[in-house]
Design an enzyme around this catalytic site. Structure first.
Site, PDB file in Angstrom:
ATOM      1  N   GLY A   1      47.305  38.077   8.154  1.00 54.37           N
ATOM      2  CA  GLY A   1      47.124  38.132   9.614  1.00 54.37           C
ATOM      3  C   GLY A   1      47.238  39.559  10.143  1.00 54.37           C
ATOM      4  O   GLY A   1      46.503  39.965  11.053  1.00 54.37           O
TER       5      GLY A   1
ATOM      6  N   GLY B   1      46.391  31.512   8.217  1.00 56.68           N
ATOM      7  CA  GLY B   1      46.752  31.985   6.878  1.00 56.68           C
ATOM      8  C   GLY B   1      48.115  32.647   6.922  1.00 56.68           C
ATOM      9  O   GLY B   1      48.916  32.388   7.831  1.00 56.68           O
ATOM     10  N   SER B   2      48.371  33.513   5.966  1.00 55.58           N
ATOM     11  CA  SER B   2      49.700  34.110   5.862  1.00 55.58           C
ATOM     12  C   SER B   2      49.868  35.235   6.880  1.00 55.58           C
ATOM     13  O   SER B   2      48.889  35.822   7.359  1.00 55.58           O
ATOM     14  CB  SER B   2      49.893  34.665   4.451  1.00 55.58           C
ATOM     15  OG  SER B   2      48.939  35.682   4.226  1.00 55.58           O
ATOM     16  N   THR B   3      51.119  35.549   7.158  1.00 57.46           N
ATOM     17  CA  THR B   3      51.412  36.643   8.093  1.00 57.46           C
ATOM     18  C   THR B   3      50.908  37.972   7.536  1.00 57.46           C
ATOM     19  O   THR B   3      50.365  38.800   8.278  1.00 57.46           O
ATOM     20  CB  THR B   3      52.926  36.683   8.378  1.00 57.46           C
ATOM     21  OG1 THR B   3      53.265  35.457   9.046  1.00 57.46           O
ATOM     22  CG2 THR B   3      53.317  37.848   9.267  1.00 57.46           C
TER      23      THR B   3
ATOM     24  N   GLU C   1      47.133  31.988  13.505  1.00 52.55           N
ATOM     25  CA  GLU C   1      48.109  30.940  13.172  1.00 52.55           C
ATOM     26  C   GLU C   1      48.643  31.291  11.793  1.00 52.55           C
ATOM     27  O   GLU C   1      47.933  31.137  10.796  1.00 52.55           O
ATOM     28  CB  GLU C   1      47.447  29.556  13.176  1.00 52.55           C
ATOM     29  CG  GLU C   1      46.868  29.127  14.514  1.00 52.55           C
ATOM     30  CD  GLU C   1      47.915  28.892  15.605  1.00 52.55           C
ATOM     31  OE1 GLU C   1      49.128  28.994  15.325  1.00 52.55           O
ATOM     32  OE2 GLU C   1      47.514  28.636  16.747  1.00 52.55           O
TER      33      GLU C   1
ATOM     34  N   CYS D   1      52.578  24.932   6.927  1.00 57.73           N
ATOM     35  CA  CYS D   1      53.107  26.046   7.723  1.00 57.73           C
ATOM     36  C   CYS D   1      54.341  25.602   8.488  1.00 57.73           C
ATOM     37  O   CYS D   1      55.287  26.358   8.655  1.00 57.73           O
ATOM     38  CB  CYS D   1      52.035  26.572   8.665  1.00 57.73           C
ATOM     39  SG  CYS D   1      51.280  25.299   9.684  1.00 57.73           S
TER      40      CYS D   1
HETATM   41  P1  NAD Z   1      46.028  33.785   3.006  1.00 59.62           P
HETATM   42  O1  NAD Z   1      46.424  34.624   4.159  1.00 59.62           O
HETATM   43  O2  NAD Z   1      46.177  34.320   1.645  1.00 59.62           O
HETATM   44  O3  NAD Z   1      44.511  33.297   3.134  1.00 59.62           O
HETATM   45  C1  NAD Z   1      44.010  32.663   4.280  1.00 59.62           C
HETATM   46  C2  NAD Z   1      42.521  32.955   4.398  1.00 59.62           C
HETATM   47  O4  NAD Z   1      42.339  34.346   4.653  1.00 59.62           O
HETATM   48  C3  NAD Z   1      41.706  32.653   3.142  1.00 59.62           C
HETATM   49  O5  NAD Z   1      40.473  32.092   3.540  1.00 59.62           O
HETATM   50  C4  NAD Z   1      41.504  34.032   2.535  1.00 59.62           C
HETATM   51  O6  NAD Z   1      40.358  34.115   1.703  1.00 59.62           O
HETATM   52  C5  NAD Z   1      41.333  34.865   3.777  1.00 59.62           C
HETATM   53  N1  NAD Z   1      41.565  36.293   3.603  1.00 59.62           N
HETATM   54  C6  NAD Z   1      42.147  36.937   2.559  1.00 59.62           C
HETATM   55  N2  NAD Z   1      42.169  38.273   2.793  1.00 59.62           N
HETATM   56  C7  NAD Z   1      41.594  38.468   4.000  1.00 59.62           C
HETATM   57  C8  NAD Z   1      41.340  39.619   4.813  1.00 59.62           C
HETATM   58  N3  NAD Z   1      41.705  40.845   4.424  1.00 59.62           N
HETATM   59  N4  NAD Z   1      40.745  39.442   6.005  1.00 59.62           N
HETATM   60  C9  NAD Z   1      40.392  38.217   6.432  1.00 59.62           C
HETATM   61  N5  NAD Z   1      40.605  37.082   5.722  1.00 59.62           N
HETATM   62  C10 NAD Z   1      41.200  37.209   4.518  1.00 59.62           C
HETATM   63  O7  NAD Z   1      46.867  32.431   3.202  1.00 59.62           O
HETATM   64  P2  NAD Z   1      46.963  31.210   2.217  1.00 59.62           P
HETATM   65  O8  NAD Z   1      47.854  31.624   1.082  1.00 59.62           O
HETATM   66  O9  NAD Z   1      45.606  30.682   1.941  1.00 59.62           O
HETATM   67  O10 NAD Z   1      47.718  30.139   3.149  1.00 59.62           O
HETATM   68  C11 NAD Z   1      49.082  29.973   3.202  1.00 59.62           C
HETATM   69  C12 NAD Z   1      49.663  30.614   4.457  1.00 59.62           C
HETATM   70  O11 NAD Z   1      49.026  30.078   5.606  1.00 59.62           O
HETATM   71  C13 NAD Z   1      51.134  30.314   4.639  1.00 59.62           C
HETATM   72  O12 NAD Z   1      51.796  31.486   5.058  1.00 59.62           O
HETATM   73  C14 NAD Z   1      51.150  29.283   5.755  1.00 59.62           C
HETATM   74  O13 NAD Z   1      52.364  29.212   6.477  1.00 59.62           O
HETATM   75  C15 NAD Z   1      50.002  29.728   6.588  1.00 59.62           C
HETATM   76  N6  NAD Z   1      49.507  28.639   7.435  1.00 59.62           N
HETATM   77  C16 NAD Z   1      49.677  28.714   8.792  1.00 59.62           C
HETATM   78  C17 NAD Z   1      49.262  27.679   9.601  1.00 59.62           C
HETATM   79  C18 NAD Z   1      49.431  27.734  11.089  1.00 59.62           C
HETATM   80  O14 NAD Z   1      48.773  26.961  11.785  1.00 59.62           O
HETATM   81  N7  NAD Z   1      50.269  28.597  11.624  1.00 59.62           N
HETATM   82  C19 NAD Z   1      48.657  26.554   9.042  1.00 59.62           C
HETATM   83  C20 NAD Z   1      48.502  26.505   7.658  1.00 59.62           C
HETATM   84  C21 NAD Z   1      48.928  27.563   6.863  1.00 59.62           C
END
Ligand code: NAD
Length: 462
Positions: free
Chosen positions: A219, A214-216, A236, A270
């Protein structure tokens, strides 16, 4: 949802929007904390039997999952397009990749390794499963990113609670439904939230490892929340990958590849090319080619056969990318695209921006949308320094005919993966992971499998 082998209704429901229309696609189940607790408990209770099931048997079960998944790939692809927005052919490609990912992990092994053997001692290293794994995924590639976690975790003998992003829950739910008949109860559980249960799941005392994509920003929260129990963690995260074009390329040929690397999945990758550095000698020609490609690209509903690029996945992202468009108009020169389409749904056409300073938001931050800034350089050291100047370090590409020179530049890019003259190839047997704030630890490959295990060294006196 799938909890302890049963398909259950949610404590509440969640509206799922079709991004191509902006309208309700369907309603699905949504968990509360009690259901999340039940899912973790089911996974915990299933762990002793699953972890001691011979790996050969777990391998066979994974292969059955892959076969069932493949047999229903058309159904999965259509649902993926409806909830995620990507063109149907791209959705089918994602499903194909997800099936291949399961098969690739099913072909791997975790043999005991003899580290030393002599007259007085024998030292053996085992890789044993960890326990309950929380698999948390984003909305850009809901299935492939899930399989990168589910397949190695299960092969290694762990049990799972999977939680998709709330804007793309349907394909993960369907995968859970399919697995209900194939896996012992509790081995895989699927719950859905509305961005409200992630923190509760990651800090849960009965979860041994969090595999998060997910997003940094999120993370960082995950990293803080696992500290209380010293859980294993794979992150990731986001990227702001640079493409560096060297001065010996064929502009037309490289423009097409860079365009694809920036715009595929509407830029919501990503590892998408999020900035491109071009030598001043070919800057105008490259901008012109990229703009031509953008103008010719067909944007529309992913279910239309002619569509080459679908909508942004959700309203929040649509609004965010519109802010980047505003920034691009303010600080640079927009030479293709530039405005959201006047129609229902979250459509932004491929947008090319030139003459924009490095300090602009579009260059410094992750846009995660179909807008590409084209930046000029006159000195390769300067281009490399600028490429490395963000907090991210996920991927990157170098384009050049002289392969030694291209390799030399690639070695100096501070990221986890650098492609030379190709992009976005992620073979399941090759490790993948980020540098700097793009995350840590590895997914895929043997290393990615071992991330779902604990090393146990047995040191025996003879
Ligand atoms: P996000 O971080 O908003 O959400 C990712 C997941 O985390 C979702 O399932 C969300 O419900 C969950 N989440 C939300 N709050 C949380 C918390 N406090 N604790 C645990 N989980 C929580 O990201 P997004 O907007 O869904 O995805 C886009 C981002 O993901 C972009 O920054 C992209 O670059 C990144 N990404 C990285 C990779 C990689 O392999 N490095 C791959 C795909 C996407």
């Amino acid at each position: 949802m799938l909890i302890n082998g049963q398909l259950v209704a949610g404590a509440a429901t969640l509206d799922v929007i079709n991004p191509a229309t902006g309208k309700l696609l369907t309603r699905c189940a949504r968990a509360d904390k009690a259901q999340l607790d039940a899912a973790v408990l089911a996974a915990k209770n299933a762990f002793p039997a699953w972890s001691t099931t011979p790996i050969e048997m777990r391998r066979q079960i994974l292969l059955k999952v892959a076969a069932a998944f493949e047999a229903r790939s058309g159904e999965f692809a259509r649902l993926l397009t409806e909830e995620q927005g990507k063109p149907l052919a791209h959705a089918a490609y994602e499903i194909g990749g997800a099936v291949a990912m399961i098969r690739a992990f099913a072909a791997m092994d975790l043999p005991a390794k003899v580290l030393r053997e002599n007259a007085v001692e024998r030292i053996v290293q085992l890789h044993v499963p960890l326990g309950v794994v929380a698999a948390i995924t984003p909305w850009n590639f809901p299935l492939i990113l899930l399989m990168i976690k589910v397949a190695p975790a299960l092969l290694a003998g762990n049990t799972i609670v999977a939680k998709p992003a709330p804007t793309t829950p349907l394909t993960t739910l369907l995968f859970g439904e399919m697995c209900a008949a194939l896996l012992p109860p509790g081995v895989l559980n699927v719950i859905v939230d509305q961005n409200d249960l992630g923190g509760y799941l990651t800090q849960h005392p009965d979860v041994a490892k969090v595999a998060f994509t997910g997003s940094t920003a999120t993370g960082k929260k995950v990293m803080a929340s696992v500290a209380g129990t010293i859980k294993r963690l794979t992150l990731e995260l986001g990227g702001n990958d640079a493409a560096i074009v060297l001065d010996d390329v064929d502009v037309k040929e490289v423009a097409a590849k860079v365009f694809h690397g920036a715009m595929v999945n509407s830029g919501q990758v990503c590892l998408a090319i999020k900035r491109v550095y071009v030598p001043d000698s070919m800057y105008d020609a490259m901008c012109e080619e990229l703009a031509k490609l953008a103008d010719a690209h067909v944007v529309g509903d992913g279910l239309d056969a002619a569509t080459q690029m679908g909508p942004l996945q959700n309203k929040t992202q649509f609004e965010k990318v519109k802010e980047f468009l505003e920034d691009a108009r303010l600080h640079g020169k927009v030479i293709a695209g530039g405005k959201a389409l006047q129609r229902d749904g979250y459509f932004i056409p491929p947008t090319i921006v030139r003459d924009i300073p490095d300090s602009a938001r579009l260059v410094m931050e992750e846009q995660f949308g179909p807008i590409l800034p084209v930046l000029k350089y006159s000195n390769i050291d300067d281009a490399i320094a600028r490429a490395n100047s963000t907090e991210y370090g996920l991927g990157g590409t170098v384009w050049g005919k002289n392969s030694k020179r291209a390799f030399d530049v690639a070695q100096r890019i501070a990221s986890g993966t650098v492609w030379v003259n190709k992009h976005l190839e992620l073979p399941p047997d090759i490790p993948f992971g980020g540098a700097k704030q793009s995350g840590f630890d590895t997914e895929m490959g043997q290393e990615g499998l071992e991330e779902f295990t604990q090393s146990r060294v047995i040191n025996i006196a003879k």
